[in-house]
Enzyme design. Sequence first.
Site, short mmCIF file in Angstrom:
data_model
loop_
_atom_site.label_atom_id
_atom_site.label_comp_id
_atom_site.label_asym_id
_atom_site.label_seq_id
_atom_site.Cartn_x
_atom_site.Cartn_y
_atom_site.Cartn_z
CG ASP A 1 78.20 32.25 -52.07
OD1 ASP A 1 77.64 33.53 -51.64
OD2 ASP A 1 78.51 32.27 -53.53
CG ASP B 1 75.98 27.33 -52.62
OD1 ASP B 1 76.24 26.40 -52.55
OD2 ASP B 1 76.38 28.34 -53.64
CG HIS C 1 73.60 32.73 -53.89
ND1 HIS C 1 74.84 32.65 -53.26
CD2 HIS C 1 73.75 31.64 -53.46
CE1 HIS C 1 75.42 31.96 -54.10
NE2 HIS C 1 75.14 30.86 -53.19
CG ASP D 1 73.34 37.36 -50.57
OD1 ASP D 1 72.17 36.73 -51.21
OD2 ASP D 1 74.31 37.32 -49.76
CB CYS E 1 78.13 38.52 -51.75
SG CYS E 1 76.88 38.33 -52.74
N1 NVA Z 1 71.38 35.62 -57.66
C1 NVA Z 1 71.35 36.45 -57.59
C2 NVA Z 1 72.89 37.04 -55.98
C3 NVA Z 1 72.90 37.11 -54.96
C4 NVA Z 1 73.12 37.95 -54.29
C5 NVA Z 1 71.56 37.51 -58.68
O1 NVA Z 1 71.59 37.11 -59.60
O2 NVA Z 1 70.61 38.25 -58.38
#
Ligand code: NVA
Length: 375
Positions: free
Chosen positions: A107, A195, A244, A246, A350
């Site tokens: 991040d 991020d 994020h 990923d 992550c």
């Molecule tokens: N915000 C994403 C995780 C990212 C690694 C989720 O909760 O699915």
Amino acid sequence: MTKIVNSWNDFDPLKHVIVGRADHSCVPPEEPATSEKVPIDSPMRGMWGPRPLETVEKANIQLDNLAKVLQERGIKVDRPSPLQWNQPVITPDFRTGSMMTCMPPRDTLLTIGNEIIEAAMSFRCRYWEYLAFRPLMSQYFNEDPEFLWTQAPRPRLSDKSYKHNYYDEKISLEDRLVRTANKDFVTTEEEILFDAADVMRMGKDLFIQHGLTTNRKAMEWFKRKYPELRIHAVNFPGDPYPIHIDATFVPLRPGLIINNPHRKLPEAQRKIFEQNDWQIVDAAMPAHKEPPPLCYSSVWLSMNCLVLDHKTVIVEASEVNQMEQMDKLGMNVIPMPFRDAYAFGGGLHCSTADVYREGTCEDYFPNQTGDITRV
Ligand code: NVA
């Protein structure tokens, strides 16, 4: 001359990586950027402070094991130096009761070629997180004459950086999805915010998720900083909490991406992949119905894998569906127990940050569509 830092994507052979640590991790108090992520009925509401020690120890066992397995495969592993996260953050613009963790380096640190950027993060509790990586950054700087050490413009994170009344507790999931589809996020365009984990690196192309943690101004910053690269804004309307990229859009090797089937890339944004013969495959369903306790992320951490090279991937050991799919897609799968670490900031991707992958800045998208390159 030693070359230490080099990485242009998430799939070329991994040679050197940072693996996070869970020590001293805290559940941060609510703040404008984060209250969105804590469901109303969650036991985490209103709770903050150091995480229970036994959970920290369990997470560290799995993080240490990940580091060991990587080292056994000849990959160099560095670890951050955790701060005492249970301290307030006080600046001229804000005050918050504690910091968070350095478990997910992905991040905070963004590696682009021979450069590592300390991100302009939007959570007040993460304001000092980059300090945990400073001993490593300093070492890379001393040893690698080509290493570029960059800090993105420091955000002030004053009240102007967030929309007020964005968190209406009565809002339904459907309304939330309408908001994210309309690209209505808690962060404003007051200043550059991103991020590192919202940036998907693909050689000459950076695909950056516009969501709760990354704004358009950040994309404009990337565009000016890297005139030789192409910056693409992407968004995933099916995600009520877009934080994020990923666990949403994950490349496995050149030409192949898995996409969260609940968070599909909109049709117009798929064109660039189609016109360059990339295959976008729906990711397998997660094996779990719920994330582990005190976890901010969704069950889709099932997709949050660490690719070691074009044929090898590490997947969480209980994610049987995802492992089976990867296997069918021609990857050799290394199962890795990791659910004890999830609550500390995410999954296998992550919890790592690239220092060195073989390979150079490739052009994977010579046929540009022009429609999503605008930022
Ligand atoms: N915000 C994403 C995780 C990212 C690694 C989720 O909760 O699915």
